[in-house]
Design an enzyme around this catalytic site. Sequence first.
Site, PDB file in Angstrom:
ATOM      1  N   SER A 141       0.852  -1.192   0.000  1.00  0.00           N
ATOM      2  CA  SER A 141       0.000   0.000   0.000  1.00  0.00           C
ATOM      3  C   SER A 141       0.881   1.233   0.000  1.00  0.00           C
ATOM      4  CB  SER A 141      -0.887   0.003   1.257  1.00  0.00           C
ATOM      5  OG  SER A 141      -1.529   1.255   1.435  1.00  0.00           O
ATOM      6  N   TYR A 154      -2.086  -1.881   9.984  1.00  0.00           N
ATOM      7  CA  TYR A 154      -2.093  -2.003   8.528  1.00  0.00           C
ATOM      8  C   TYR A 154      -0.766  -1.511   7.957  1.00  0.00           C
ATOM      9  CZ  TYR A 154      -3.959  -1.411   3.752  1.00  0.00           C
ATOM     10  OH  TYR A 154      -4.193  -1.477   2.402  1.00  0.00           O
TER      11      TYR A 154
END
Length: 253
Positions: A141, A154
């Site tokens: 990401s 995350y």
Amino acid sequence: MRFEGKVALITGGTSGIGSKTAERFAEEGARVVITGRSQERGDQVVADIAANGGEAMFVQSDVRLAEDCRNAVDKTLERFGQIDVLFNNAGVFHPKTIPDCTEEEWDETIESSLRGAFLMSKYSLPSMIERGSGSIIHTSSGWGILGGDQAASYCAAKGGLIVMAKAMAIDHGPQGIRVNCVCPGDVLTPMLPDDAKKRGISWEEYEEGASDRPLGRIGSADDIASAVLYLASDEASFVTGEALVVDGGGVAG
């Protein structure tokens, strides 16, 4: 037909980026194996691919479990005899700061992304090494590079994938195997409205914030699938250890 005669194994393949990438691989000639926890969604993706003339198989699997990962790889090899592309795409997201994040949420996030990629790679690599070729792609990401708000677990998982890909690229490049990451920005998948709901933000407000980047829009699953197919293809034959950001300029800005 860049992937004619190839086999692609995709985790988290029952929706969003995973299912779209599976469809794109099949359209370009690959035989596709998808994994996920939902039998119903997995069967639907396989049916959709078959309806368009492709060949696919679903293996119900939780990437946090070693036995499930080993089984997914074994079933792929039993049916198709090889694995040319491994796309480690499974993951979850809990929008929490460190004090707010439970141990269970932390473990689920790390295990779904980082442990899952480790396990799937561990069991897929021997057959790739034996054949002297292969391409592994992890879904990281933009937040694995820069960090983001209410996303500590995350960011930890996605940042770990980037450095793990670099280490794997060094280890397995001499064996003919390339390892890279794709780093999406905000992409219109079921995860995005779920994130807005968990944060207590209206979709309109969330969408406006997510679109605030140089290209002025949220990404599509197809945008990310195109990048994954590039990294998996011979067009990227000299690309390894890379984190390819596909986010409309969000990290650049």
